[in-house]
Design an enzyme around this catalytic site. Structure first.
Site, short mmCIF file in Angstrom:
data_model
loop_
_atom_site.label_atom_id
_atom_site.label_comp_id
_atom_site.label_asym_id
_atom_site.label_seq_id
_atom_site.Cartn_x
_atom_site.Cartn_y
_atom_site.Cartn_z
CB CYS A 6 -0.98 -0.10 1.18
SG CYS A 6 -2.43 0.60 1.13
CG ASP A 130 -4.01 -0.48 10.38
OD1 ASP A 130 -2.89 -1.10 10.78
OD2 ASP A 130 -4.04 0.90 9.70
O1 LIG Z 1 -0.89 4.94 4.53
C1 LIG Z 1 -1.57 5.92 4.84
O2 LIG Z 1 -0.98 6.99 5.05
C2 LIG Z 1 -3.08 5.83 5.44
C3 LIG Z 1 -3.63 7.00 5.42
C4 LIG Z 1 -5.03 6.86 6.09
C5 LIG Z 1 -5.56 5.58 6.02
C6 LIG Z 1 -4.81 4.61 5.69
C7 LIG Z 1 -3.67 4.58 5.41
N1 LIG Z 1 -2.91 3.27 5.33
C8 LIG Z 1 -3.04 1.98 5.51
O3 LIG Z 1 -2.65 1.72 6.79
C9 LIG Z 1 -2.38 0.33 6.98
C10 LIG Z 1 -1.33 0.00 7.99
O4 LIG Z 1 -0.10 0.66 7.32
P1 LIG Z 1 1.19 0.30 7.93
O5 LIG Z 1 1.88 -0.88 7.33
O6 LIG Z 1 1.10 0.15 9.49
O7 LIG Z 1 2.25 1.54 7.79
C11 LIG Z 1 -2.50 -0.04 5.55
O8 LIG Z 1 -3.45 -0.96 5.23
C12 LIG Z 1 -2.58 1.07 4.67
O9 LIG Z 1 -3.45 0.76 3.61
#
Ligand SMILES: O=C(O)c1ccccc1N[C@@H]1O[C@H](COP(=O)(O)O)[C@@H](O)[C@H]1O
Length: 213
Positions: A6, A130
């Site tokens: 992502c 998450d």
């Molecule tokens: O990544 C972002 O900036 C974000 C912003 C708003 C909502 C979701 C976002 N990202 C999502 O967060 C999870 C976990 O991320 P991480 O691996 O802990 O960095 C993932 O599903 C992203 O799609």
């Protein structure tokens, strides 16, 4: 197992990550995020990806119209809802985007969060768990307490997300058996700029969990 990377903002990185074996790429459509990418910029990437790769737009508390327009303009195949969207809102999206995959993200704060996740099962195609952060909606790099998810076996597919990286993924997958994993900050140099060495390491370290087509 599906692997979704992502926070893609660059065509070269999107294509390279698809070649490494990602089953889905995620694009952050949340304007406040440092990983935000506009619908036109997403389209410039999605138009050059192999068909087998799912293209998921990540939204948080966006309006139905914003999601609908972005879905079509950016040539997405799915929508991830990362805010406080209701089951009713999911139903409407499903009706109006019948060919789009609908993923509801739940930020796990306490055991009630898992009951909340269960309540979305009839309304979406997949769930994504998450980590919870008081100020940020996602991309935080925080991990969920994996042990607390031991009993989580929803009747629909689910993704594990939150602070996953090449170093902790083996441990995570020894505790849990999600249908997919989702990574963002754990495989990047700075927000939106993926670290291709870390992405390659991730695929190397998850090879044992990937079943050939
Ligand atoms: O990544 C972002 O900036 C974000 C912003 C708003 C909502 C979701 C976002 N990202 C999502 O967060 C999870 C976990 O991320 P991480 O691996 O802990 O960095 C993932 O599903 C992203 O799609």
């Amino acid at each position: 197992m599906r692997i979704k990377i992502c926070g893609i903002t660059r065509l070269d990185q999107g294509q390279a990550i698809a070649s490494l074996g990602a089953t889905a790429l995620g694009f952050i459509c949340v304007p406040a995020s440092p990983r935000y990418i506009s619908p036109d910029q997403i389209r410039a990437i999605t138009s050059h990806l192999p068909d087998r790769v799912d293209r998921i737009g990540v939204f948080a508390n966006a309006t139905f119209e914003q999601i609908w327009e972005t879905f079509h303009q950016a040539k997405l195949t799915g929508v991830q809802l990362h805010g406080d969207e209701s089951p009713l809102f999911c139903d409407r999206l499903r009706q109006e985007l019948p060919h789009g995959e609908l993923i509801k993200a739940i930020r796990v704060k306490n055991p009630q969060s898992l009951s909340l996740a269960d309540s979305f099962i009839p309304h979406v195609d997949a769930l994504l768990l998450d980590a919870y952060h008081g100020q940020q909606l996602g991309g935080t790099g925080l991990t969920i307490d994996w042990q607390s998810l031991g009993e989580f076996r929803p009747a629909i597919p689910w993704f594990l997300a939150g602070g996953l990286n090449p170093d902790n993924i083996i441990n995570a997958l020894s505790c849990l058996h999600p249908d997919g994993i989702d990574l963002s900050s754990g495989v990047e140099r700075s927000p939106g700029d993926k670290d291709m060495a870390k992405v390659a390491q991730l695929f190397e370290n998850t090879r044992f969990a990937i079943t050939p087509d």
